[in-house]
Design a protein around this motif. Structure first.
Motif, PDB file in Angstrom:
ATOM      1  N   GLY A  13       0.828  -1.213   0.000  1.00 46.98           N
ATOM      2  CA  GLY A  13       0.000   0.000   0.000  1.00 46.98           C
ATOM      3  C   GLY A  13       0.855   1.252   0.000  1.00 46.98           C
ATOM      4  N   VAL A  14       1.901   1.253   0.816  1.00 45.57           N
ATOM      5  CA  VAL A  14       2.802   2.418   0.875  1.00 45.57           C
ATOM      6  C   VAL A  14       3.543   2.586  -0.450  1.00 45.57           C
ATOM      7  N   GLN A  92     -12.214   2.516   3.972  1.00 46.15           N
ATOM      8  CA  GLN A  92     -12.055   1.377   3.081  1.00 46.15           C
ATOM      9  C   GLN A  92     -12.758   1.644   1.749  1.00 46.15           C
ATOM     10  N   GLY A  93     -13.917   2.291   1.813  1.00 48.52           N
ATOM     11  CA  GLY A  93     -14.659   2.638   0.605  1.00 48.52           C
ATOM     12  C   GLY A  93     -13.884   3.579  -0.298  1.00 48.52           C
ATOM     13  N   LEU A  94     -13.114   4.481   0.316  1.00 53.03           N
ATOM     14  CA  LEU A  94     -12.258   5.359  -0.499  1.00 53.03           C
ATOM     15  C   LEU A  94     -11.248   4.538  -1.295  1.00 53.03           C
ATOM     16  N   GLY A  95     -10.731   3.485  -0.679  1.00 54.29           N
ATOM     17  CA  GLY A  95      -9.814   2.595  -1.398  1.00 54.29           C
ATOM     18  C   GLY A  95     -10.503   1.929  -2.576  1.00 54.29           C
ATOM     19  N   THR A  96     -11.750   1.510  -2.378  1.00 54.27           N
ATOM     20  CA  THR A  96     -12.519   0.898  -3.461  1.00 54.27           C
ATOM     21  C   THR A  96     -12.758   1.903  -4.587  1.00 54.27           C
ATOM     22  N   VAL A  97     -13.106   3.128  -4.229  1.00 57.51           N
ATOM     23  CA  VAL A  97     -13.315   4.171  -5.240  1.00 57.51           C
ATOM     24  C   VAL A  97     -12.015   4.429  -6.007  1.00 57.51           C
ATOM     25  N   ALA A  98     -10.897   4.484  -5.288  1.00 51.19           N
ATOM     26  CA  ALA A  98      -9.599   4.722  -5.936  1.00 51.19           C
ATOM     27  C   ALA A  98      -9.280   3.605  -6.921  1.00 51.19           C
ATOM     28  N   ASN A 141      -7.385   4.515   6.692  1.00 48.85           N
ATOM     29  CA  ASN A 141      -7.573   3.077   6.847  1.00 48.85           C
ATOM     30  C   ASN A 141      -6.280   2.337   7.131  1.00 48.85           C
ATOM     31  N   GLY A 142      -5.162   2.946   6.799  1.00 51.99           N
ATOM     32  CA  GLY A 142      -3.881   2.265   6.946  1.00 51.99           C
ATOM     33  C   GLY A 142      -3.441   2.146   8.395  1.00 51.99           C
TER      34      GLY A 142
END
Length: 185
Positions: A13-14, A92-98, A141-142
């Motif tokens: 992720g980083v 977590q949803g922001l990660g899905t959107v990204a 989220n991280g």
């Protein structure tokens, strides 16, 4: 094994965030037609594409590793429907959107010749939304999102991207179309 999956999931992720940051910076530099010290102009586009490919590979690794990690407890639905997850659903949803934005950008990049340059560019502008959404996901989220070292990394990345975007929208940014197309003014 779960500890290893969690560590690799965090690490990828980083690395994804750093690679996406470099990709955005190189993308802006590519539009200017200017060279980097030690690199000819044409190679900036190639480096941009290669770093983008590395970023995508690390995003895929990040998602897959965390999918198999029992601590993260992700489901297939979490990858498709944003803001549905059980753990910190907004972040977590922001990660899905990204990831959804990244998929749109990848598809249009692969179909660039069929879709046309205008469509490619319009969709490619989604990168300016993708990057801050991915950064917000990482911070919110991280596991390391609020660590001092990560906040420094996020701050430096933000400053670099903001400076590049400010340059991109300023009057000092001149696109060298003649350089990219081989025409002389």
């Amino acid at each position: 094994m779960d500890a290893a999956l969690w560590a690799f999931g965090r690490g990828t992720g980083v690395v994804s965030l750093v690679a996406l940051t470099v990709t955005v910076l190189l993308g802006i530099l590519t539009r200017s037609g200017r060279p980097l010290p030690g690199l000819p102009r044409f190679s900036i586009t190639l480096v941009h594409r290669n770093v983008a490919l590395v970023a995508c590979a690390f995003v895929v690794l990040h998602v897959v590793l965390l999918f198999f990690d029992s601590f993260a407890q992700l489901t297939v639905l979490d990858f498709v429907v944003p803001f549905f997850g059980s753990f910190l659903p907004f972040w977590q949803g922001l990660g899905t959107v990204a990831v959804d934005l990244l998929i749109a950008i990848i598809v249009t990049a692969l179909l660039r010749n069929r879709l046309g340059l205008r469509t490619f560019r319009v969709v490619h502008w989604l990168t300016y939304a993708l990057w801050p959404i991915a950064l917000a996901h990482a911070i919110g989220n991280g596991t390391d999102g609020t660590s001092v070292w990560f906040l420094w990394l996020a701050g430096l990345s933000t400053l670099a991207v903001l400076a590049a975007v400010a340059w991109r929208v300023s009057a000092r940014f001149v696109e060298f179309r003649s350089v990219r197309t081989g025409q002389l003014s």
